[in-house]
Design a protein around this motif. Sequence first.
Motif, PDB file in Angstrom:
ATOM      1  N   MET A 265      10.521   0.797  -6.336  1.00 43.22           N
ATOM      2  CA  MET A 265       9.281   0.117  -6.706  1.00 43.22           C
ATOM      3  C   MET A 265       8.655  -0.640  -5.532  1.00 43.22           C
ATOM      4  SD  MET A 265       7.001  -0.349  -8.897  1.00 43.22           S
ATOM      5  CE  MET A 265       7.850   0.478 -10.262  1.00 43.22           C
ATOM      6  N   HIS A 266       9.497  -1.332  -4.730  1.00 42.33           N
ATOM      7  CA  HIS A 266       8.948  -2.091  -3.607  1.00 42.33           C
ATOM      8  C   HIS A 266       8.270  -1.153  -2.606  1.00 42.33           C
ATOM      9  CE1 HIS A 266       9.422  -4.385   0.321  1.00 42.33           C
ATOM     10  NE2 HIS A 266       8.648  -5.157  -0.405  1.00 42.33           N
ATOM     11  N   LEU A 267       8.847   0.007  -2.372  1.00 35.97           N
ATOM     12  CA  LEU A 267       8.241   0.975  -1.472  1.00 35.97           C
ATOM     13  C   LEU A 267       6.939   1.515  -2.055  1.00 35.97           C
ATOM     14  CD1 LEU A 267       8.165   2.745   1.008  1.00 35.97           C
ATOM     15  CD2 LEU A 267       9.817   4.292  -0.078  1.00 35.97           C
ATOM     16  N   LYS A 268       6.925   1.783  -3.351  1.00 39.68           N
ATOM     17  CA  LYS A 268       5.688   2.232  -4.003  1.00 39.68           C
ATOM     18  C   LYS A 268       4.573   1.205  -3.801  1.00 39.68           C
ATOM     19  CE  LYS A 268       7.497   5.068  -7.817  1.00 39.68           C
ATOM     20  NZ  LYS A 268       7.607   5.171  -9.303  1.00 39.68           N
ATOM     21  N   THR A 269       4.930  -0.061  -3.935  1.00 38.86           N
ATOM     22  CA  THR A 269       3.945  -1.130  -3.781  1.00 38.86           C
ATOM     23  C   THR A 269       3.370  -1.147  -2.367  1.00 38.86           C
ATOM     24  OG1 THR A 269       5.069  -2.478  -5.441  1.00 38.86           O
ATOM     25  CG2 THR A 269       3.581  -3.624  -3.942  1.00 38.86           C
ATOM     26  N   LEU A 270       4.227  -0.984  -1.371  1.00 38.66           N
ATOM     27  CA  LEU A 270       3.761  -0.999   0.012  1.00 38.66           C
ATOM     28  C   LEU A 270       2.904   0.227   0.324  1.00 38.66           C
ATOM     29  CD1 LEU A 270       6.951  -2.287   1.861  1.00 38.66           C
ATOM     30  CD2 LEU A 270       4.844  -3.538   1.421  1.00 38.66           C
ATOM     31  N   ILE A 271       3.303   1.390  -0.184  1.00 40.71           N
ATOM     32  CA  ILE A 271       2.497   2.598   0.033  1.00 40.71           C
ATOM     33  C   ILE A 271       1.121   2.428  -0.602  1.00 40.71           C
ATOM     34  CG2 ILE A 271       2.292   5.047  -0.539  1.00 40.71           C
ATOM     35  CD1 ILE A 271       5.331   5.256  -0.291  1.00 40.71           C
ATOM     36  N   LYS A 272       1.093   1.875  -1.815  1.00 37.94           N
ATOM     37  CA  LYS A 272      -0.187   1.647  -2.494  1.00 37.94           C
ATOM     38  C   LYS A 272      -1.058   0.678  -1.714  1.00 37.94           C
ATOM     39  CE  LYS A 272      -2.155   0.211  -6.937  1.00 37.94           C
ATOM     40  NZ  LYS A 272      -1.843  -0.273  -8.318  1.00 37.94           N
ATOM     41  N   ALA A 273      -0.449  -0.397  -1.205  1.00 38.84           N
ATOM     42  CA  ALA A 273      -1.207  -1.371  -0.419  1.00 38.84           C
ATOM     43  C   ALA A 273      -1.786  -0.725   0.832  1.00 38.84           C
ATOM     44  CB  ALA A 273      -0.302  -2.549  -0.047  1.00 38.84           C
ATOM     45  N   TRP A 274      -0.988   0.116   1.486  1.00 38.20           N
ATOM     46  CA  TRP A 274      -1.467   0.798   2.696  1.00 38.20           C
ATOM     47  C   TRP A 274      -2.631   1.728   2.358  1.00 38.20           C
ATOM     48  CZ3 TRP A 274      -0.157   0.399   7.859  1.00 38.20           C
ATOM     49  CH2 TRP A 274      -0.624   1.413   8.700  1.00 38.20           C
ATOM     50  N   VAL A 275      -2.467   2.527   1.322  1.00 38.38           N
ATOM     51  CA  VAL A 275      -3.517   3.473   0.923  1.00 38.38           C
ATOM     52  C   VAL A 275      -4.795   2.740   0.507  1.00 38.38           C
ATOM     53  CG1 VAL A 275      -4.148   5.211  -0.802  1.00 38.38           C
ATOM     54  CG2 VAL A 275      -1.891   5.277   0.270  1.00 38.38           C
ATOM     55  N   ASN A 276      -4.650   1.568  -0.099  1.00 36.05           N
ATOM     56  CA  ASN A 276      -5.807   0.784  -0.554  1.00 36.05           C
ATOM     57  C   ASN A 276      -6.382  -0.106   0.546  1.00 36.05           C
ATOM     58  OD1 ASN A 276      -5.625   1.878  -3.113  1.00 36.05           O
ATOM     59  ND2 ASN A 276      -4.451   0.156  -3.959  1.00 36.05           N
ATOM     60  N   ASN A 277      -5.931   0.130   1.780  1.00 34.16           N
ATOM     61  CA  ASN A 277      -6.458  -0.598   2.940  1.00 34.16           C
ATOM     62  C   ASN A 277      -6.247  -2.114   2.832  1.00 34.16           C
ATOM     63  OD1 ASN A 277      -7.352   1.862   3.973  1.00 34.16           O
ATOM     64  ND2 ASN A 277      -9.335   1.690   2.941  1.00 34.16           N
ATOM     65  N   GLU A 278      -5.061  -2.492   2.412  1.00 32.35           N
ATOM     66  CA  GLU A 278      -4.685  -3.900   2.349  1.00 32.35           C
ATOM     67  C   GLU A 278      -3.714  -4.208   3.480  1.00 32.35           C
ATOM     68  OE1 GLU A 278      -3.650  -5.434  -1.647  1.00 32.35           O
ATOM     69  OE2 GLU A 278      -3.898  -3.349  -2.294  1.00 32.35           O
ATOM     70  N   ARG A 279      -3.671  -5.457   3.878  1.00 32.89           N
ATOM     71  CA  ARG A 279      -2.636  -5.889   4.805  1.00 32.89           C
ATOM     72  C   ARG A 279      -1.290  -5.899   4.082  1.00 32.89           C
ATOM     73  NH1 ARG A 279      -4.114  -8.054   9.720  1.00 32.89           N
ATOM     74  NH2 ARG A 279      -6.299  -8.653   9.961  1.00 32.89           N
ATOM     75  N   LEU A 280      -0.220  -5.628   4.831  1.00 42.60           N
ATOM     76  CA  LEU A 280       1.107  -5.559   4.234  1.00 42.60           C
ATOM     77  C   LEU A 280       1.801  -6.920   4.177  1.00 42.60           C
ATOM     78  CD1 LEU A 280       2.487  -2.308   5.926  1.00 42.60           C
ATOM     79  CD2 LEU A 280       1.253  -2.534   3.752  1.00 42.60           C
ATOM     80  N   GLU A 281       1.335  -7.867   4.979  1.00 41.16           N
ATOM     81  CA  GLU A 281       2.033  -9.148   5.100  1.00 41.16           C
ATOM     82  C   GLU A 281       2.293  -9.849   3.768  1.00 41.16           C
ATOM     83  OE1 GLU A 281       0.541  -8.348   9.185  1.00 41.16           O
ATOM     84  OE2 GLU A 281      -0.182  -8.029   7.142  1.00 41.16           O
ATOM     85  N   PRO A 282       1.323  -9.934   2.858  1.00 42.68           N
ATOM     86  CA  PRO A 282       1.596 -10.638   1.598  1.00 42.68           C
ATOM     87  C   PRO A 282       2.719 -10.005   0.790  1.00 42.68           C
ATOM     88  CG  PRO A 282      -0.765 -10.357   1.912  1.00 42.68           C
ATOM     89  CD  PRO A 282      -0.089  -9.515   2.942  1.00 42.68           C
ATOM     90  N   TYR A 283       2.851  -8.693   0.859  1.00 49.43           N
ATOM     91  CA  TYR A 283       3.869  -7.999   0.076  1.00 49.43           C
ATOM     92  C   TYR A 283       5.254  -8.143   0.708  1.00 49.43           C
ATOM     93  CZ  TYR A 283      -0.216  -5.978  -2.140  1.00 49.43           C
ATOM     94  OH  TYR A 283      -1.395  -5.812  -2.810  1.00 49.43           O
ATOM     95  N   ILE A 284       5.281  -8.350   2.009  1.00 46.98           N
ATOM     96  CA  ILE A 284       6.566  -8.547   2.677  1.00 46.98           C
ATOM     97  C   ILE A 284       7.028  -9.987   2.497  1.00 46.98           C
ATOM     98  CG2 ILE A 284       7.831  -8.411   4.849  1.00 46.98           C
ATOM     99  CD1 ILE A 284       6.778  -5.726   3.830  1.00 46.98           C
TER     100      ILE A 284
END
Length: 491
Positions: free
Chosen positions: A414-433
């Motif tokens: 699930m955590h990886l899915k969230t990061l992939i979605k954030a990347w695809v949606n052009n979001e920064r990754l920092e908040p999710y990390i």
Amino acid sequence: MNEPYHIAIVGGGTAGWMTACLLKHAYKALNVNVTLIESKNINTIGVGEGSTPTLKLFFDRLGLDESIWMDKCEATHKLNIRFEDWQGTSEYKHYDHPFISQPDVFHERAYSTNCLTRRLGLEVNTKAEDFFLNASLAKENKHPTPSENFPFKIAYGYHFDAAKLSALLQSVAIDLGVKHISNEVDKVICDDGGYINDLIFNDCSTLNADFFIDCTGFSKKLIKQTLNVPSISFSDNLFNDSAIALKVNSALPVKTQTISTALSSGWQWQIPLQNSTGYGYVFSSRYQSADSAEYELRSRLNLIDNDVSSKLIKFETGQLKEHWRKNCLAIGLSQGFIEPLEATGLHLTYNSILRFIKYFSFFETNSNHIKKFNKTIVNEFELTRDYIVAHYKLNQRSDTDYWRDNRKNNNTPMHLKTLIKAWVNNERLEPYISNSVIKNQFSATSWNCLFAGYGQFNQLASEQPRVGDLYKELKIASFIKGCNLNFIKRE
């Protein structure tokens, strides 16, 4: 404590002796006895392994200078991991994952911004090798020790011979006062409450202790065979379960980076030691036999008719559901294994020992502390697994079923899915990390290096503003070049 508190470590190897050293060092002012029991028949691989900067933290904690141990372990410095052929296209033939050092804090935000800007279609630099000092130093094969005028700290790991490192740590531990018993545990005796009391050896001698640490590797003799702690498999996420390893006496120039090259059913490591080079092929037995994997590896190294011996290593990926139960703690391979990619093994071992020391009490069994410890370590294993899984999930190779099936695998954490979605949606990754349960060793910068290295970008816009590339605007190339002048090249 009027009576000595006795901690027994069952199993040696790097994990066992590292545990012994850290415990004896931490409790040197207390009345604590540490005994390590290991079998006389130990098969240490010793073909060359790598570490993260955590291993340097370990030696710094013990006060052991590099001049004391590196030559004895055939060790070299490690600044970077270069990944070759993982993406599957000529445009992204390789990428770098450098260890992040103090000078890089000036440009981590710029790198993150460029990765976002590139996803939006603008042509900007997203190569980690251009942004971060360690990748630049590794490319020029320079030592990580700067001139005395350089005010920043450099983070780096090591390559080493595992068998020699284990032997050195044994010597250090014994000097610290650890008692060493060479024997085989035949039976483990528990009391009515399920706590371990005694170890009975093959020669019928007995050892009593207050606390036990399981470093018996995949056999998990105490934590699983005795206390019945179940394991959680990662095989649905990670296909690899085998490795062919060998060491070549090599005259190649010693490099300051590990090279990881994608092959037909897995990947090959190349680890430079002082007088030799360690090679290995990590693969899935579902897609390739051991004989076929060895032939592929030897073909790449021109060793088909060479008498260099090899070792087949079988492993299971996963972790224990509980790493600490009652008066038993699992450390090293006993607690779990992800796979050799990114060299996370000793990092997880070191962190587990330090957290145990933080939560452990000699005077009472605090179930809340045990629960907190287990939750923390389980999460760290899962977050590390997610980063490793991403290497396979993001590939674009189409040459074998192995790579196609890894890409199509729907068992994505699930955590990886969230990061992939954030990347695809052009979001920064920092908040999710930063919002992860714990701070994992793989920062947002590491994730940006990974996604960018695999070319996970949209098509470039037809019209380019020719501005917005922070690599150029902040003159990062000049900064890296200036820093680089403070380091010397390996001879």
